[in-house]
Motif scaffolding. Sequence first.
Motif, mmCIF file in Angstrom:
data_model
loop_
_atom_site.group_PDB
_atom_site.id
_atom_site.type_symbol
_atom_site.label_atom_id
_atom_site.label_comp_id
_atom_site.label_asym_id
_atom_site.label_seq_id
_atom_site.Cartn_x
_atom_site.Cartn_y
_atom_site.Cartn_z
ATOM 1 N N PRO A 305 -1.558 -10.901 18.349
ATOM 2 C CA PRO A 305 -0.106 -11.130 18.296
ATOM 3 C C PRO A 305 1.094 -9.424 19.395
ATOM 4 O O PRO A 305 1.753 -9.491 18.685
ATOM 5 C CB PRO A 305 0.055 -11.479 16.727
ATOM 6 C CG PRO A 305 -0.648 -12.321 16.411
ATOM 7 C CD PRO A 305 -2.248 -12.017 17.105
ATOM 8 N N LYS A 306 -0.683 -8.567 18.818
ATOM 9 C CA LYS A 306 0.581 -7.544 18.673
ATOM 10 C C LYS A 306 0.398 -6.557 20.391
ATOM 11 O O LYS A 306 0.198 -5.650 20.461
ATOM 12 C CB LYS A 306 -0.677 -6.108 18.021
ATOM 13 C CG LYS A 306 0.060 -6.440 16.547
ATOM 14 C CD LYS A 306 -0.618 -5.554 15.781
ATOM 15 C CE LYS A 306 -0.438 -5.119 14.002
ATOM 16 N NZ LYS A 306 -0.324 -6.355 13.822
ATOM 17 N N LEU A 307 -0.387 -8.069 20.965
ATOM 18 C CA LEU A 307 -0.379 -7.061 23.093
ATOM 19 C C LEU A 307 0.405 -6.847 23.399
ATOM 20 O O LEU A 307 1.641 -7.861 23.802
ATOM 21 C CB LEU A 307 -1.406 -8.303 23.197
ATOM 22 C CG LEU A 307 -2.189 -8.727 24.591
ATOM 23 C CD1 LEU A 307 -3.129 -7.961 24.774
ATOM 24 C CD2 LEU A 307 -2.251 -10.056 25.426
ATOM 25 N N GLY A 308 1.124 -6.337 24.248
ATOM 26 C CA GLY A 308 1.690 -5.489 24.782
ATOM 27 C C GLY A 308 1.190 -5.933 26.272
ATOM 28 O O GLY A 308 2.334 -6.283 27.255
ATOM 29 N N ARG A 309 0.080 -5.608 27.095
ATOM 30 C CA ARG A 309 -0.161 -6.022 28.351
ATOM 31 C C ARG A 309 -1.039 -6.454 28.597
ATOM 32 O O ARG A 309 -1.842 -4.959 27.395
ATOM 33 C CB ARG A 309 0.583 -4.656 28.850
ATOM 34 C CG ARG A 309 0.027 -4.744 29.888
ATOM 35 C CD ARG A 309 0.837 -3.363 30.623
ATOM 36 N NE ARG A 309 -0.405 -2.871 32.477
ATOM 37 C CZ ARG A 309 1.421 -3.284 33.432
ATOM 38 N NH1 ARG A 309 2.168 -4.038 33.262
ATOM 39 N NH2 ARG A 309 0.601 -3.135 34.173
#
Length: 320
Positions: A305-309
């Motif tokens: 869920p904390k994936l940004g890129r």
Amino acid sequence: MSGREHGGIVHLLSHLLPFGHAHESHEGVDEALEASEEGIRALKISLVGLMLTALLQLLVVVFSGSVALLADTIHNFGDSLTSLPLWLAFALGKKAADRAHTYGYGRAEDLAGVAIVAVIFFSACVAAYESIERLIHGSEVSNVGWVALAAVIGFLGNELVAQFRIGVGKKIGSAAMVADGQHARVDGFTSLAVLVGAGGVWLGYPVVDPIVGILITIAILFIVRDSALSMWRRMMDAIEPEIPETIGRVCGRVPGVEGVESVRARWVGHRVHSEVCVLLPPAMTLEEAREVERRLREAVREAMPKLGRLVVEIAPARRR
């Protein structure tokens, strides 16, 4: 040559390998902004909590006339303002990437964390100096009951703020906010030391006050060590091993992926940026590869869920 062969891996590599793909979906951007907003909201609430704690202590100072408690109150007022650099960092982190900052402004959060660790260390130095001074020259505490009450207020206020900040920091993946929560916990320990010292004075052992101060200083230094190590790892792009392991495992389970050649990941602010290289069958068409890539991104984003890129590179699987 058949149409399928013409659309196979040679055609695929000519489109994909020179650049790879680095999609950052609107969902990922929205989640990053929501995390920054949640961080700012937590800072606002905790700042108000710390200010109220310091004001209540100041009220007790007026009634007790305790100079030591006044110093602790001023210390709490000053330390509550350490929220401001982190607040600024979260605000900067919401800005979009530009030509000069192509990865955005997430690093500002890590710099704020370094500043917070420095403030915690400075607090430890001040506590050590005051404790040694009182041990050498003696400790005088008057109106012990009022001082004890203010110490309880200071400890409870700081501990509640610490738990709140650490909880939100872990939720959104912000090491700087966790460090700021540890800072609030340090202030709570300082107030608790005032309480224990006041108890020693009440029992007729004024030397207890500076001795407890020295013990609390040692505890603060352990917190400094842990917080500094955490921020050092972030600044050096270290990441929890389970994060790239999870990304690689998820990618390997996507139908069509024959293997995962490499996985890289790092924190930028409170978001994870990752690069993966996956192996696809040589005969796969461009359309099929794009569909695999789409499923891969969905799977990784669901697991992280904390994936940004996420940058996906594609290479042909070697046939033995």
